[in-house]
Design a protein around this motif. Structure first.
Motif, PDB file in Angstrom:
ATOM      1  N   VAL A  73     -21.508  10.312  21.398  1.00 47.03           N
ATOM      2  CA  VAL A  73     -21.222  11.421  22.511  1.00 47.03           C
ATOM      3  C   VAL A  73     -21.631  12.987  21.874  1.00 47.03           C
ATOM      4  O   VAL A  73     -22.026  13.488  22.561  1.00 47.03           O
ATOM      5  CB  VAL A  73     -19.930  11.305  23.211  1.00 47.03           C
ATOM      6  N   SER A  74     -20.999  13.100  20.937  1.00 45.57           N
ATOM      7  CA  SER A  74     -21.206  14.315  20.348  1.00 45.57           C
ATOM      8  C   SER A  74     -22.636  14.794  20.183  1.00 45.57           C
ATOM      9  O   SER A  74     -23.201  15.995  20.451  1.00 45.57           O
ATOM     10  CB  SER A  74     -20.464  14.834  19.024  1.00 45.57           C
ATOM     11  N   ALA A 122     -20.434  19.730  23.269  1.00 47.90           N
ATOM     12  CA  ALA A 122     -19.293  20.367  23.679  1.00 47.90           C
ATOM     13  C   ALA A 122     -18.057  19.422  23.249  1.00 47.90           C
ATOM     14  O   ALA A 122     -18.196  18.166  23.822  1.00 47.90           O
ATOM     15  CB  ALA A 122     -19.252  20.879  24.885  1.00 47.90           C
ATOM     16  N   LYS A 123     -16.994  19.729  22.465  1.00 46.37           N
ATOM     17  CA  LYS A 123     -15.735  19.046  22.187  1.00 46.37           C
ATOM     18  C   LYS A 123     -15.120  18.667  23.120  1.00 46.37           C
ATOM     19  O   LYS A 123     -14.777  17.489  23.372  1.00 46.37           O
ATOM     20  CB  LYS A 123     -14.962  19.847  20.863  1.00 46.37           C
ATOM     21  N   THR A 124     -14.891  19.478  24.118  1.00 49.81           N
ATOM     22  CA  THR A 124     -13.912  19.170  25.292  1.00 49.81           C
ATOM     23  C   THR A 124     -14.811  18.030  26.007  1.00 49.81           C
ATOM     24  O   THR A 124     -14.185  17.138  26.460  1.00 49.81           O
ATOM     25  CB  THR A 124     -13.828  20.387  26.212  1.00 49.81           C
ATOM     26  N   GLU A 182     -17.896  18.298  14.835  1.00 47.67           N
ATOM     27  CA  GLU A 182     -18.479  19.599  15.020  1.00 47.67           C
ATOM     28  C   GLU A 182     -19.833  19.929  14.702  1.00 47.67           C
ATOM     29  O   GLU A 182     -20.758  20.724  14.927  1.00 47.67           O
ATOM     30  CB  GLU A 182     -17.499  20.778  14.254  1.00 47.67           C
ATOM     31  N   THR A 183     -20.375  18.920  13.302  1.00 45.48           N
ATOM     32  CA  THR A 183     -21.694  19.479  12.845  1.00 45.48           C
ATOM     33  C   THR A 183     -22.708  18.350  13.363  1.00 45.48           C
ATOM     34  O   THR A 183     -23.854  18.545  13.162  1.00 45.48           O
ATOM     35  CB  THR A 183     -21.567  19.246  11.447  1.00 45.48           C
ATOM     36  N   ILE A 184     -22.257  17.424  14.235  1.00 39.48           N
ATOM     37  CA  ILE A 184     -23.241  16.538  14.831  1.00 39.48           C
ATOM     38  C   ILE A 184     -24.156  17.181  15.743  1.00 39.48           C
ATOM     39  O   ILE A 184     -23.634  17.716  16.827  1.00 39.48           O
ATOM     40  CB  ILE A 184     -22.321  15.121  15.297  1.00 39.48           C
ATOM     41  N   PRO A 185     -25.523  17.221  15.650  1.00 39.11           N
ATOM     42  CA  PRO A 185     -26.071  17.922  16.653  1.00 39.11           C
ATOM     43  C   PRO A 185     -26.279  17.050  17.837  1.00 39.11           C
ATOM     44  O   PRO A 185     -26.059  15.861  18.055  1.00 39.11           O
ATOM     45  CB  PRO A 185     -27.481  17.755  16.075  1.00 39.11           C
ATOM     46  N   PRO A 186     -26.444  17.794  18.926  1.00 41.47           N
ATOM     47  CA  PRO A 186     -26.663  19.186  19.030  1.00 41.47           C
ATOM     48  C   PRO A 186     -25.328  20.072  19.453  1.00 41.47           C
ATOM     49  O   PRO A 186     -25.379  20.230  20.492  1.00 41.47           O
ATOM     50  CB  PRO A 186     -27.828  19.411  20.375  1.00 41.47           C
ATOM     51  N   SER A 187     -24.533  20.216  18.559  1.00 42.21           N
ATOM     52  CA  SER A 187     -23.444  20.815  18.633  1.00 42.21           C
ATOM     53  C   SER A 187     -23.754  22.387  19.066  1.00 42.21           C
ATOM     54  O   SER A 187     -24.425  23.085  18.482  1.00 42.21           O
ATOM     55  CB  SER A 187     -22.660  20.926  17.294  1.00 42.21           C
ATOM     56  N   VAL A 192     -20.239  24.021   5.857  1.00 40.60           N
ATOM     57  CA  VAL A 192     -18.737  24.196   5.284  1.00 40.60           C
ATOM     58  C   VAL A 192     -17.971  25.136   6.161  1.00 40.60           C
ATOM     59  O   VAL A 192     -16.832  24.849   6.582  1.00 40.60           O
ATOM     60  CB  VAL A 192     -19.066  25.056   3.954  1.00 40.60           C
ATOM     61  N   VAL A 193     -18.810  26.197   6.669  1.00 41.07           N
ATOM     62  CA  VAL A 193     -17.839  27.034   7.476  1.00 41.07           C
ATOM     63  C   VAL A 193     -17.544  26.380   8.816  1.00 41.07           C
ATOM     64  O   VAL A 193     -16.511  26.723   9.550  1.00 41.07           O
ATOM     65  CB  VAL A 193     -18.510  28.618   7.731  1.00 41.07           C
ATOM     66  N   ILE A 194     -18.580  25.584   9.498  1.00 36.83           N
ATOM     67  CA  ILE A 194     -18.268  25.064  10.877  1.00 36.83           C
ATOM     68  C   ILE A 194     -17.272  24.028  10.672  1.00 36.83           C
ATOM     69  O   ILE A 194     -16.315  23.877  11.603  1.00 36.83           O
ATOM     70  CB  ILE A 194     -19.666  24.367  11.264  1.00 36.83           C
ATOM     71  N   LEU A 195     -17.024  23.119   9.723  1.00 40.41           N
ATOM     72  CA  LEU A 195     -16.128  21.993   9.522  1.00 40.41           C
ATOM     73  C   LEU A 195     -14.796  22.875   9.049  1.00 40.41           C
ATOM     74  O   LEU A 195     -13.764  22.512   9.783  1.00 40.41           O
ATOM     75  CB  LEU A 195     -16.451  21.413   8.268  1.00 40.41           C
ATOM     76  N   ALA A 196     -14.859  23.874   8.305  1.00 38.71           N
ATOM     77  CA  ALA A 196     -13.584  24.636   8.095  1.00 38.71           C
ATOM     78  C   ALA A 196     -12.900  25.249   9.515  1.00 38.71           C
ATOM     79  O   ALA A 196     -11.646  25.087  10.071  1.00 38.71           O
ATOM     80  CB  ALA A 196     -13.688  25.790   7.107  1.00 38.71           C
ATOM     81  N   MET A 197     -13.794  25.580  10.259  1.00 30.24           N
ATOM     82  CA  MET A 197     -13.661  26.270  11.740  1.00 30.24           C
ATOM     83  C   MET A 197     -13.003  25.238  12.398  1.00 30.24           C
ATOM     84  O   MET A 197     -12.010  25.284  13.270  1.00 30.24           O
ATOM     85  CB  MET A 197     -14.834  27.087  12.073  1.00 30.24           C
ATOM     86  N   GLY A 198     -13.718  24.045  12.378  1.00 32.76           N
ATOM     87  CA  GLY A 198     -13.144  22.734  13.203  1.00 32.76           C
ATOM     88  C   GLY A 198     -11.675  22.370  12.858  1.00 32.76           C
ATOM     89  O   GLY A 198     -11.039  22.021  13.708  1.00 32.76           O
TER      90      GLY A 198
END
Length: 633
Positions: free
Chosen positions: A315-316, A321-323, A359-364, A570-576
């Motif tokens: 679904v991602s 969108a995560k929500t 978070e990194t799965i397209p199209p994030s 790296v920064v996207i996953l850390a942010m997630g």
């Protein structure tokens, strides 16, 4: 991460200035005026979403099917987009989808919370009032600039910023009129006192050089964020306060930076992928995918945990969108998972962790945003984001298998006939991520335009395959899309202004020197970046943090030898991880709200899942191949 409207108080996430309830009969004059104004804004915002889809889809069809590009399509789409962003921001202010955190404020007494709510209205109102005239001046100055294809004065596009801001100011003033006079007066005095202190101390602030950045962009910004003021307005107010107190820069420059930040063509994908996520849920495509996965794995211990993780990955890749991801998957799976004996806190922990995992799965939307602000290829980011998400999914699956309390006695493996039937039903839905990626790779559409192909595909599948298309939900979906898009894009605009102010002060050069001097070379730089973005993701949310710091840190990453796509992952996953980590992570509270579970139920159970995510992040950080290995293919 998107703050959902209507989230209950005390969970750490709150609507911006009020809930979505319309005033009842006999409501006050300001309430009725606000309702009327809301309807006045929502209708054109919804129409702009439709117009955006129509223009971009027509451009794709004309170019690919008829080999006759429409020369003015992108230009018109850009004009409509800025109006959509600005009107959407006004809708978001009224409906409660601007991002803010109330994790700290909710711990105080009702009296303090009431003051904080007034401050969350008054500070944005002050910022908007200060900038209305400079914004209008900026738009008027654009009259002499002609758009290249349509030959329209650029004021037609730039006027969106002052019009949207004026509408937001009107909404905020109407909200203040509904508050206690004593509360409004008290907050006004506090703001006036702070402004007076800054005015009197302006000479001293200028004399301390770049140390004043700490006062404006750490102290003032941090206090306003923790006080529950919407993050976009915190960025804007910190920037304006800095410029008024320590420089002679005209405020019309801020309007120009907001315009610039919200006008990137890459960001056109934001509202379209949000709308696509709504369509995937409404048409039953998400449920079809979940049912197929459940038929494969539902009979094994921890099987539904695997289904949840697999569904979030699928679904991602559609909604972005995560929500929206969690809202599409959770109602289908969580009730059955509870029936099988899983603790509800465990389920919410896994749901929140899977949100961070994807978070990194397209199209994030985060991928699209970081590509826009850092100047990276969206196609490369989409390709590089797949394996890091899979790494985290595998680690979460192993952990979920051991922590599962599912009672599977008596459950039988689904017959192959059932698996085959659910696969046939899910096949059109499973094909959608393939269609989206193939359209980009084969050059049918750009990463910006491809969402329109997904929207057309979802509409056709809903009408003719799944026979589920509720026309009554279309208008609310369009308004929700405009509101959420406006909230995201307005943050990008104000954060662009703040980033510009930091750059002009010389902060970016100092930051680059500091980061390049970190011991350990590029891996030391990556470790510091991980720590920083975990914190930033928890406090500022993902998109604001990316917009603010990506332009500053990506040049540093290049300087120390870190591949840009690798650094982005790296920064996207850390942010997630920060986004879904209590006690401040807004994503965690959004997961609790969607699952209808009190945050305390999952607070102690989520840490092993966050540990698995951190382990996966370190693997991705120290093995760049997971981020870059597919790029050459």
């Amino acid at each position: 991460m998107e703050a959902a409207a209507g989230q209950r108080r005390g969970t750490g996430v709150s609507a911006v200035l009020a809930d979505l309830q319309l005033p009842a009969a006999g409501a006050s004059l300001p309430a009725r005026a606000e309702e009327w104004l809301g309807h006045f804004i929502e209708a054109p915002a919804a129409a702009l979403v439709v117009g955006e889809v129509a223009v971009l889809l027509a451009g794709v069809i004309a170019r690919f099917a008829f080999n006759s590009p429409i020369p003015w399509a992108d230009e018109l789409a850009s004009i409509l987009f800025l109006w959509l962003a600005c009107l959407g921001a006004a809708v978001a202010l009224r409906r409660g989808t601007h991002m803010r955190t109330t994790a700290l404020v909710s711990r105080f007494s009702p009296r303090v919370q009431a003051w904080a709510e007034v401050l969350a209205i008054a500070l944005p109102c002050l910022w908007l009032v200060l900038l209305i005239v400079p914004m209008a001046d900026y738009a008027r100055d654009e009259w002499v600039v002609q758009t290249p294809a349509l030959n329209w004065p650029n004021t037609v596009r730039a006027a969106a910023v002052p019009v949207g801001s004026a509408l937001m100011a009107a909404i905020a003033l109407l909200r203040l009129a509904r508050r206690s006079i004593a509360d409004v007066a008290g907050v006004a005095l506090a703001i006036a006192a702070m402004a007076g202190v800054m005015y009197v101390g302006s000479d001293w602030l200028q004399s301390i050089g770049n140390w004043n950045l700490f006062i404006f962009f750490a102290l003032l910004l941090g206090v306003s964020v923790l006080a529950g003021v919407p993050i976009a307005f915190c960025f804007g107010m910190a920037t304006v306060a800095f410029l008024l107190t320590t420089t002679s820069t005209p405020l019309s420059v801020v309007s120009g930076r907001i315009d610039e930040g919200m006008s990137s063509l890459i960001l056109l994908a934001v509202p379209l992928f949000i709308l696509l996520g709504h369509l995937v849920e409404m048409t039953g495509m998400a449920k079809a995918m979940v049912d197929f996965l459940a038929s494969l794995l539902g009979h094994v211990r921890g099987g539904l945990n695997f289904v949840l993780l697999g569904a979030m990955l699928l679904v991602s890749g559609i909604s972005g969108a995560k929500t929206a991801d969690m809202a599409a998957v959770a109602p289908v799976l969580l009730p059955e998972m509870k029936k099988r004996g899983n603790h509800e806190g465990e389920l919410i922990s896994l749901l929140a962790a899977s949100g961070a995992m994807a978070e990194t799965i397209p199209p994030s939307l985060v991928l699209i945003t970081i590509g826009s602000v850092a100047g990276l290829s969206i196609s490369a980011l989409f390709t590089g984001g797949i394996l890091p998400g899979v790494v985290l999914a595998v680690l979460l699956a192993v952990l979920a298998r051991f922590r599962s309390a599912e009672v599977v006695q008596g459950l039988k493996r689904a017959p192959m006939s059932v698996v085959a039937r659910t696969f046939l039903v899910a096949f059109p839905a499973l094909l959608l991520p393939v269609v989206i990626r193939s359209a980009v790779v084969e050059g049918v559409a750009t990463a910006t335009e491809v969402s329109t192909i997904g929207i057309a595909y979802a509409v056709l599948a809903g009408l003719f395959v799944y026979r589920r298309f509720d026309w009554r939900r279309v208008y609310p979906m369009l308004v929700d899309t405009a509101a959420l898009s406006g909230a995201i894009l307005f943050i990008i605009g104000t954060a662009t202004g703040m980033s510009w102010a930091l750059t002009q002060s010389g902060f970016s050069h100092s930051l680059a020197q500091l980061m390049t001097s970190v011991p350990g070379g590029k891996y030391g730089f990556l470790m510091i970046s991980i720590a920083a973005f975990v914190v930033l993701g928890s406090v500022l949310e993902g998109i604001p943090a990316m917009v603010l710091f990506a332009p500053l840190l990506f040049p540093v990453a290049r300087a120390v030898g870190v591949h840009e796509v690798h650094y982005a992952m790296v920064v996207i996953l850390a942010m997630g991880i920060g986004l879904f980590a209590p006690p401040f992570g807004l994503g965690y509270y959004a997961a609790c709200t969607i699952g209808r579970v009190h945050p305390d139920q999952a607070m102690r159970r989520i840490w092993p899942y966050l540990g698995a995510l951190l382990a996966g992040l370190l693997i991705v950080a120290f093995v760049p191949w997971f981020s870059t290995g597919l790029l050459a293919r």
